[in-house]
Design an enzyme around this catalytic site. Structure first.
Site, PDB file in Angstrom:
ATOM      1  N   GLU A   1       1.306  -1.504  13.304  1.00  0.00           N
ATOM      2  CA  GLU A   1       1.350  -2.944  13.384  1.00  0.00           C
ATOM      3  C   GLU A   1       1.816  -3.359  14.865  1.00  0.00           C
ATOM      4  OE1 GLU A   1       3.929  -3.916  10.179  1.00  0.00           O
ATOM      5  OE2 GLU A   1       2.108  -3.666   8.618  1.00  0.00           O
TER       6      GLU A   1
ATOM      7  N   GLN B   1       3.805   3.432  13.976  1.00  0.00           N
ATOM      8  CA  GLN B   1       3.858   4.517  12.772  1.00  0.00           C
ATOM      9  C   GLN B   1       2.625   5.158  12.987  1.00  0.00           C
ATOM     10  OE1 GLN B   1       3.445   0.754  10.512  1.00  0.00           O
ATOM     11  NE2 GLN B   1       3.130   2.108   8.719  1.00  0.00           N
TER      12      GLN B   1
ATOM     13  N   TRP C   1       0.823  -1.346   0.120  1.00  0.00           N
ATOM     14  CA  TRP C   1      -0.296  -0.038  -0.245  1.00  0.00           C
ATOM     15  C   TRP C   1       0.906   1.146  -0.088  1.00  0.00           C
ATOM     16  CZ3 TRP C   1      -1.636   3.315   4.615  1.00  0.00           C
ATOM     17  CH2 TRP C   1      -0.517   3.096   5.868  1.00  0.00           C
ATOM     18  N   ASP C   2       2.116   0.855   0.212  1.00  0.00           N
ATOM     19  CA  ASP C   2       3.031   2.224   0.325  1.00  0.00           C
ATOM     20  C   ASP C   2       2.973   3.054  -1.064  1.00  0.00           C
ATOM     21  OD1 ASP C   2       3.822   0.030   1.952  1.00  0.00           O
ATOM     22  OD2 ASP C   2       6.011   0.797   1.761  1.00  0.00           O
TER      23      ASP C   2
HETATM   24  C1  BGC Z   1       4.980  -1.060   7.704  1.00  0.00           C
HETATM   25  C2  BGC Z   1       4.021  -0.977   6.633  1.00  0.00           C
HETATM   26  C3  BGC Z   1       4.803  -1.176   5.276  1.00  0.00           C
HETATM   27  C4  BGC Z   1       5.834  -2.036   5.073  1.00  0.00           C
HETATM   28  C5  BGC Z   1       6.559  -1.946   3.630  1.00  0.00           C
HETATM   29  C6  BGC Z   1       6.177  -2.263   7.496  1.00  0.00           C
HETATM   30  O1  BGC Z   1       7.065  -2.094   8.277  1.00  0.00           O
HETATM   31  O2  BGC Z   1       4.465  -1.112   9.038  1.00  0.00           O
HETATM   32  O3  BGC Z   1       3.175  -0.001   6.710  1.00  0.00           O
HETATM   33  O4  BGC Z   1       3.669  -1.375   4.240  1.00  0.00           O
HETATM   34  O5  BGC Z   1       6.753  -2.006   6.217  1.00  0.00           O
HETATM   35  O6  BGC Z   1       7.224  -0.639   3.695  1.00  0.00           O
END
Ligand code: BGC
Length: 760
Positions: free
Chosen positions: A488, A602, A357-358
């Site tokens: 997360e 985050q 989703w980034d």
């Molecule tokens: C983040 C996610 C992100 C992923 C890839 C993870 O550490 O929590 O939001 O999509 O990294 O960048």
């Protein structure tokens, strides 16, 4: 945090060999050109800590999932970015001794990445165990002018001896992924050939059957003339080389040119690849290193014209932003709509997959503002093309009737992430596709995107939400249970505010898209209705009911949004009270401890406030920022940039600046202690956002560009350039003065600090 790299406006510089930091430098100094790239490993042997990594865009392997306990719904495969055949090796032996910096006394070691021209350089002197001393200077690039070629110029000079030298110039497909789940190798050999002057290997990925042909040719010169040498050839499984034997005379530099062609079956017919690679090699060898480099550098010059940001008075900040723009640009050029922006680009293989989703939540704004219009559109169309797979992903989890559940991580549209708390629960990501559409349509004005592609996707996503919510008779509201929000460090929570907000918003936005398409192209609307078996009345009534009756957790006492149900039961602590040895939490604490704590990985509530800024007044923003930021550890690279934008809006100038440094120099200073695994490419777009949306205050409202710029105290001035609806604008912010120049295109009204300004 490490600060061993020298600061410079255009270059990344490492002085002195740092064996402990070598893998960090290999990531930071990586090269790429959108089609291929590699970590900045040495050309010669190195027996110290290293991670040899070469990558070819779009080439992946579905590794069989490995988890402790199988859960129904897990994807069987995890698509991995593949460590691809390497073409950079130039192994050197003198009097039977190998040049290996881990075994030599090394002096004057300098590694430089010139971001202006995309050139990696290295120089050093090395004393071998028997006392022989050599001086080496190497230069390498992956051509931005032709994504299939790379070149090395490697110069070696004997400082205190003359002797025979043996150079082994290879292509090697016998490579492994460090993260292979079952220690399997992923490549099989299809073809190999070594003739004096060239070596070629075509390797095929297991299961996915991608072919990659890697071919090299070379020239060895002294004093500008070809040297007399004896060339022998070797092949073994997945490997071919040329061994060049010649004399190294004291103080007479020997210059080795190694040229490579890397072709993928994504772009060539398999049966023609060797022939095409040979043709390419003869082209590059005729052109020669300098001409190839000139073409490559001129593409970079053009790219920098489009997207450079200048910062005057703060070298660390200037280097940081250029490094981010450099890495993003060499990861994704936007020319191939099948490709996307991998979170590690060509700098490492951690994370697998290429698309998170980034892309939608973080990278899109950069490409909308700095690249031609087809580039952001391609990024959206990429997801349109994965719609059917998103519906299948949903079906695997029990959703039905065309509900689209976009994967958290993907290569071809299939989910390839396998942690239940993310795969099943981090559901907000499916609506990142909807948000990206809003962002795109707002910025470009291209509402017809809904008609052509967007509405189908929105109907699918809206159906997902209608099936994922449930009615709580207790609350008399719709709730969303068992989710992971963007933070997360919380799993399986109920009513994550961000998720509920985004879900409800998506349903309203889908209605908006329907109104547009119906009002502008009834025929196409009917086509979509038929194709998606859309029951407009029933479904849209449901959307409205859900979005009007969604439950949002809130604390009336503090007047803050609650991240999720029960958040206030936690022991509320601040990050500043943690001991330094506890950080980063994800490396120091058990998962259990992290989950029970209040610490936030985050932006979560703040992610929602950032995306939907105009829905909140300044006081609400401030209360939530003041409540949540102190609990945020920013252990995702995606976190600091969102905080720059919000802190700027709230007038927290010093904090915004500190967050900026953190996002801009995340990899340069290895803030999160993980750069050795690769750079954080997607968050680099967040650094760009920090300047343009944060300090520059750029927003789009009602189709108009708004700016509310300010100057961080540490800077004398800064400037950025953006493309907007056929215009190119340059904004320069200096003390008390903002200069906005329309460099190209028709006159345009922009809103500067709330007042209209006509740019001519
Ligand atoms: C983040 C996610 C992100 C992923 C890839 C993870 O550490 O929590 O939001 O999509 O990294 O960048």
């Amino acid at each position: 945090m490490k600060q061993y790299l020298k600061q410079d406006e255009w270059k990344i510089i490492e002085e002195g060999l740092n064996p402990h930091y070598n893998k960090i430098s290999e990531s930071v100094f990586s090269l790429g050109n959108g089609r291929m790239g590699q970590r900045a490993t040495f050309e010669e042997d190195y027996s110290g800590e290293t991670h040899q990594g070469s990558y070819v865009a779009g080439v992946y392997y579905p590794d069989k999932t490995r988890v402790g306990w199988w859960k129904n719904g897990y994807p069987e495969y995890f698509a991995k970015v593949l460590n691809a055949p390497s073409w950079i090796d130039i192994k050197i032996k003198m009097a039977g001794q190998t040049l290996d910096l881990a075994q030599c006394q090394v002096e004057k070691f300098v590694r430089v990445l010139d971001m202006k021209t995309g050139l990696l350089q290295r120089s050093f002197t090395a004393t071998l165990p028997d006392g022989k001393k050599v001086e080496v200077e190497s230069k390498r690039f992956c051509s931005m002018a032709d994504g299939e070629i790379g070149a090395i110029r490697y110069q070696i000079t004997a400082l205190n001896f003359s002797d025979d030298i043996v150079l082994t110039l290879s292509v090697n497909a016998d490579v492994v992924n460090k993260d292979s789940n079952y220690d399997e190798k992923f490549w099989d050999e299809v073809f190999k050939e070594a003739t004096p002057g060239s070596a070629i290997v075509t390797a095929q990925t297991r299961k996915t059957f991608f072919h990659v042909t890697t071919a090299m040719t070379h020239k060895v010169e002294s004093d500008g003339k070809n040297v007399v040498s004896k060339v022998s050839t070797n092949t073994r499984e997945k490997y071919a080389d040329n061994v060049v034997q010649t004399e190294l005379k004291q103080d007479k530099p020997l210059v080795i040119y190694k040229y490579a062609a890397v072709l993928s079956s994504e772009n060539h017919a398999k049966e023609k690849m060797v022939e095409h690679a040979k043709a390419k090699l003869s082209e590059v060898v005729t052109a020669g290193f300098d001409v190839l480099f000139e073409k490559h550098a001129s593409v970079w010059a053009h790219k920098w014209e489009e997207c450079d940001i200048t910062i005057d008075g703060d070298v660390a900040a200037q280097q940081g932003i250029r490094f981010n723009i450099f890495q993003l640009t060499q990861t994704y050029t936007g020319e191939d709509e099948r490709l996307n922006i991998g979170p590690k680009g060509f700098t490492g293989e951690k994370y697998g997959g290429s698309t998170y989703w980034d892309t939608e939540a973080y990278c899109l704004p950069f490409f909308m503002s700095t690249a031609e219009p087809k580039v952001p559109r391609n990024l959206l169309v990429y997801r349109y093309k994965h719609l059917q797979k998103a519906i299948e992903n949903g079906m695997k989890l029990g959703f039905k009737d065309g509900a689209a559940f976009y994967p958290f991580v993907t290569m071809n549209g299939e989910e390839c992430h396998n942690e239940w708390e993310i795969t099943f629960e981090e559901i907000h990501r499916t609506s990142a596709m909807a948000y990206a559409m809003r962002d795109y349509v707002d910025y470009t004005g291209d509402q017809d995107y809904f008609t052509e592609y967007g509405l189908e996707v929105l109907i699918g996503i809206a159906r997902f939400w209608t099936q994922r919510v449930n009615w709580s008779t207790d609350k008399n509201k719709y709730v969303i249970l068992g989710v992971t929000g963007p933070n997360e460090y919380e799993n399986n929570v109920h009513n994550n505010w961000y998720t509920n907000y985004l879900g409800a918003w998506t349903l309203r936005f889908a209605q908006h898209a329907i109104d547009y398409v119906k009002g502008n192209d009834v025929k196409r609307f009917e086509e979509i209705v038929a194709k998606t078996k859309f029951n407009e009345k029933v479904e849209t009534e449901m959307w409205k009911h859900i979005s009007d009756n969604m439950y949002y957790p809130y604390d009336p006492k503090r007047k803050v949004i609650l991240q999720q149900d029960g958040f206030l039961d936690k022991e509320l602590m601040h990050v500043k009270d943690l001991k330094p040895e506890d950080r980063p939490l994800n490396q120091k604490w058990s998962w259990d401890r992290i989950l029970r704590s209040c610490f936030i990985k985050q932006a979560d509530v703040l992610q929602g406030i950032y995306l939907f800024e105009d829905d909140f007044d300044l006081d609400t923003m401030r209360r939530n920022f003041d409540f949540y930021e102190p609990m945020t550890v920013h252990e995702s690279s995606l976190s600091p940039c969102v905080h720059v934008v919000l802190a700027s809006k709230l007038g927290y100038k010093e904090q915004a600046y500190q967050f900026y440094l953190r996002t801009a120099r995340l990899d340069l200073d290895d803030y999160n202690n993980d750069t050795e695994e690769g750079c954080h490419i997607t968050s680099m777009a967040g650094t760009w956002m920090s300047v343009v949306k944060g300090f520059g205050g750029m927003r789009i409202r009602d189709g108009k560009l708004h700016f509310a710029p300010y100057l961080p105290d540490q800077w004398k001035s800064y400037s950025f350039r953006i493309e907007f609806r056929g215009r190119v604008l340059k904004v320069k912010v200096a003390n008390e003065k903002v200069e906005t120049v329309l460099e190209h295109g028709e006159q345009l009204e922009v809103i500067m600090n709330g007042k209209p300004v006509l740019l001519k």
